[in-house]
Each structure stands twice: as C-alpha cells, then as structure tokens.
Write an enzyme that holds these catalytic residues in place. Structure first.
Site, PDB file in Angstrom:
ATOM      1  N   LYS A  11       0.822  -1.220   0.000  1.00  0.00           N
ATOM      2  CA  LYS A  11       0.000   0.000   0.000  1.00  0.00           C
ATOM      3  C   LYS A  11       0.860   1.276   0.000  1.00  0.00           C
ATOM      4  CE  LYS A  11      -3.964  -2.203   2.274  1.00  0.00           C
ATOM      5  NZ  LYS A  11      -4.997  -2.051   3.335  1.00  0.00           N
ATOM      6  N   TYR A  51     -12.248  -2.062  -4.291  1.00  0.00           N
ATOM      7  CA  TYR A  51     -12.770  -2.271  -2.936  1.00  0.00           C
ATOM      8  C   TYR A  51     -14.303  -2.201  -2.886  1.00  0.00           C
ATOM      9  CZ  TYR A  51      -8.251  -2.280  -0.487  1.00  0.00           C
ATOM     10  OH  TYR A  51      -7.005  -2.612   0.008  1.00  0.00           O
ATOM     11  N   ASN A 114      -2.089   0.315   6.703  1.00  0.00           N
ATOM     12  CA  ASN A 114      -1.542  -0.923   7.269  1.00  0.00           C
ATOM     13  C   ASN A 114      -0.682  -1.721   6.281  1.00  0.00           C
ATOM     14  OD1 ASN A 114      -3.625  -1.815   5.706  1.00  0.00           O
ATOM     15  ND2 ASN A 114      -4.698  -2.929   7.318  1.00  0.00           N
ATOM     16  N   HIS A 117      -2.168  -5.515   1.589  1.00  0.00           N
ATOM     17  CA  HIS A 117      -3.468  -6.153   1.394  1.00  0.00           C
ATOM     18  C   HIS A 117      -3.205  -7.573   0.921  1.00  0.00           C
ATOM     19  CE1 HIS A 117      -7.429  -7.104  -0.322  1.00  0.00           C
ATOM     20  NE2 HIS A 117      -6.743  -7.592  -1.337  1.00  0.00           N
ATOM     21  N   GLU A 128      -9.378 -10.700  -7.691  1.00  0.00           N
ATOM     22  CA  GLU A 128      -8.415  -9.611  -7.483  1.00  0.00           C
ATOM     23  C   GLU A 128      -7.216  -9.741  -8.427  1.00  0.00           C
ATOM     24  OE1 GLU A 128      -9.689  -8.775  -2.844  1.00  0.00           O
ATOM     25  OE2 GLU A 128      -7.717  -9.612  -3.232  1.00  0.00           O
TER      26      GLU A 128
HETATM   27  P1  RTP Z   1      -7.045  -6.314   3.399  1.00  0.00           P
HETATM   28  O1  RTP Z   1      -8.424  -6.604   2.835  1.00  0.00           O
HETATM   29  O2  RTP Z   1      -6.522  -4.962   3.035  1.00  0.00           O
HETATM   30  O3  RTP Z   1      -6.066  -7.402   3.131  1.00  0.00           O
HETATM   31  O4  RTP Z   1      -7.160  -6.255   4.976  1.00  0.00           O
HETATM   32  P2  RTP Z   1      -8.127  -7.022   5.934  1.00  0.00           P
HETATM   33  O5  RTP Z   1      -8.852  -8.144   5.225  1.00  0.00           O
HETATM   34  O6  RTP Z   1      -7.290  -7.351   7.118  1.00  0.00           O
HETATM   35  O7  RTP Z   1      -9.164  -5.896   6.319  1.00  0.00           O
HETATM   36  P3  RTP Z   1     -10.650  -5.581   5.748  1.00  0.00           P
HETATM   37  O8  RTP Z   1     -11.610  -5.728   6.861  1.00  0.00           O
HETATM   38  O9  RTP Z   1     -10.886  -6.350   4.482  1.00  0.00           O
HETATM   39  O10 RTP Z   1     -10.520  -4.038   5.413  1.00  0.00           O
HETATM   40  C1  RTP Z   1      -9.886  -3.609   4.234  1.00  0.00           C
HETATM   41  C2  RTP Z   1      -8.975  -2.465   4.545  1.00  0.00           C
HETATM   42  O11 RTP Z   1      -9.736  -1.343   4.949  1.00  0.00           O
HETATM   43  C3  RTP Z   1      -9.007  -0.575   5.898  1.00  0.00           C
HETATM   44  N1  RTP Z   1      -9.761  -0.456   7.127  1.00  0.00           N
HETATM   45  N2  RTP Z   1      -9.908   0.687   7.761  1.00  0.00           N
HETATM   46  N3  RTP Z   1     -10.667   2.694   9.613  1.00  0.00           N
HETATM   47  C4  RTP Z   1     -11.046   1.439   9.811  1.00  0.00           C
HETATM   48  O12 RTP Z   1     -11.712   1.106  10.766  1.00  0.00           O
HETATM   49  C5  RTP Z   1     -10.657   0.430   8.834  1.00  0.00           C
HETATM   50  N4  RTP Z   1     -10.961  -0.855   8.881  1.00  0.00           N
HETATM   51  C6  RTP Z   1     -10.400  -1.424   7.801  1.00  0.00           C
HETATM   52  C7  RTP Z   1      -7.698  -1.288   6.136  1.00  0.00           C
HETATM   53  O13 RTP Z   1      -6.707  -0.681   5.313  1.00  0.00           O
HETATM   54  C8  RTP Z   1      -7.985  -2.709   5.695  1.00  0.00           C
HETATM   55  O14 RTP Z   1      -6.814  -3.377   5.303  1.00  0.00           O
HETATM   56 MG    MG Z   2      -9.964  -7.861   3.383  1.00  0.00          MG
END
Ligand code: RTP
Ligand code: MG
Length: 140
Positions: A11, A51, A114, A117, A128
């Site tokens: 990212k 997204y 973070n 992804h 994806e």
């Molecule tokens: P990713 O999809 O990026 O691999 O990460 P993940 O599954 O761990 O997280 P996900 O729940 O799918 O959320 C996608 C991305 O959105 C951002 N996020 N921001 N501000 C917030 O509360 C929040 N929550 C999620 C993060 O960049 C996350 O990786």
């Molecule tokens: Mg995710």
C-alpha cells in the site's frame, strides 16, 4: 496441499517509506514466490472498483482515498497454501493486534495505513488477480 495463487498489494504508506523490498523479502522468506509484479498509482475510481465489496462500510471513503494517494505494488504470489500463508505473514488488520514477526507488526502505521493487502479466499484471489493482471503476465 496444491500450489495456490493469491493477490497481494503493497500500500501507499509502505511504498512511500521505500519498504517494497523489505516487505517482498518477508513474503519470500515465508515460502511465497512473486510470479507477477507491477507498480501502479491507481485512480480514485479504480480504488472504488477494487474495494467495491466494502462500499457500505464507514471507512470506504478514507480507504479509497488512501489507496489512490500514492503508488502501490500489486503482486501475484504463488505457493503451497498461499492465501492463508500470506494472511499469516501480513498479520492482523490493526497493527496493535498483529503478532510479532508479521509485516503489519513491523511496518503498519494504523488500521487504515496498514502497509499490505492480501486476498482472503480462493474466489476473491481469483477476482483480485484478474482485476490487475492478464493471465499471460503471470509467469510461474
Ligand atoms: P485487506 O483486505 O486490506 O487485506 O485487509 P483485511 O482483510 O485485514 O481488512 P478488511 O476488513 O478487508 O478491510 C480492508 C482495509 O480497509 C481498511 N480499514 N480501515 N478505519 C477502519 O476502521 C478500517 N478498517 C479497515 C484497512 O486498510 C484494511 O486493510
Ligand atoms: Mg480484506
């Protein structure tokens, strides 16, 4: 376990701090192989399309603006159990919860910024990968 492919993205917070090599090394050290890679600066529209699954979430605007704010590196990773293995090396979404030795523990700045992804299931991995790469650009 058969050889599997997953999609990974480094990212903008990480490319900005010149961490592409360090992150890729952690993926490789975990047994994953980079079989396609390119640097892209996505548009807001592309970030929203990529997204789309999160479009009802409260952080959608923040997330897509961040993803369009600078370069990312999109990659296809290959290896045994690649989807789960990549998620394991990435660590928890929120760096505060990420285990020692994970990419997010080492580099993530916040739950939003973070660093990486990774696809969460075979179907999303397929979608994806197809979003960013043609089959001919993936060299296993
Ligand atoms: P990713 O999809 O990026 O691999 O990460 P993940 O599954 O761990 O997280 P996900 O729940 O799918 O959320 C996608 C991305 O959105 C951002 N996020 N921001 N501000 C917030 O509360 C929040 N929550 C999620 C993060 O960049 C996350 O990786
Ligand atoms: Mg995710």
């Amino acid at each position: 376990m058969a050889i599997e492919r997953t999609f990974s993205m480094i990212k903008p917070d990480a490319t900005k701090r010149n961490l592409t090599g360090a992150i890729t090394k952690m993926l490789e050290d975990a047994g994953l192989r980079v079989v396609a890679s390119k640097r892209v600066h996505m548009s807001q529209r592309e970030a929203e399309a990529f997204y789309a699954v999160h479009k009802e979430r409260p952080f959608f605007g923040e997330l897509t603006e961040f993803m369009a704010s600078g370069p990312t590196v999109v990659q296809v990773l290959e290896g045994e159990n690649a989807i789960a293995k990549n998620r394991e090396v990435m660590g928890a979404t929120n760096p505060v919860d990420a285990d020692e030795g994970t990419i997010r523990k080492a580099f993530a700045q916040s739950i939003g910024e973070n660093s990486v992804h990774g696809s969460d299931a075979p179907e999303t991995a397929k979608e994806e990968i197809a979003f960013w790469f043609a089959e001919k650009d993936i060299v296993g």
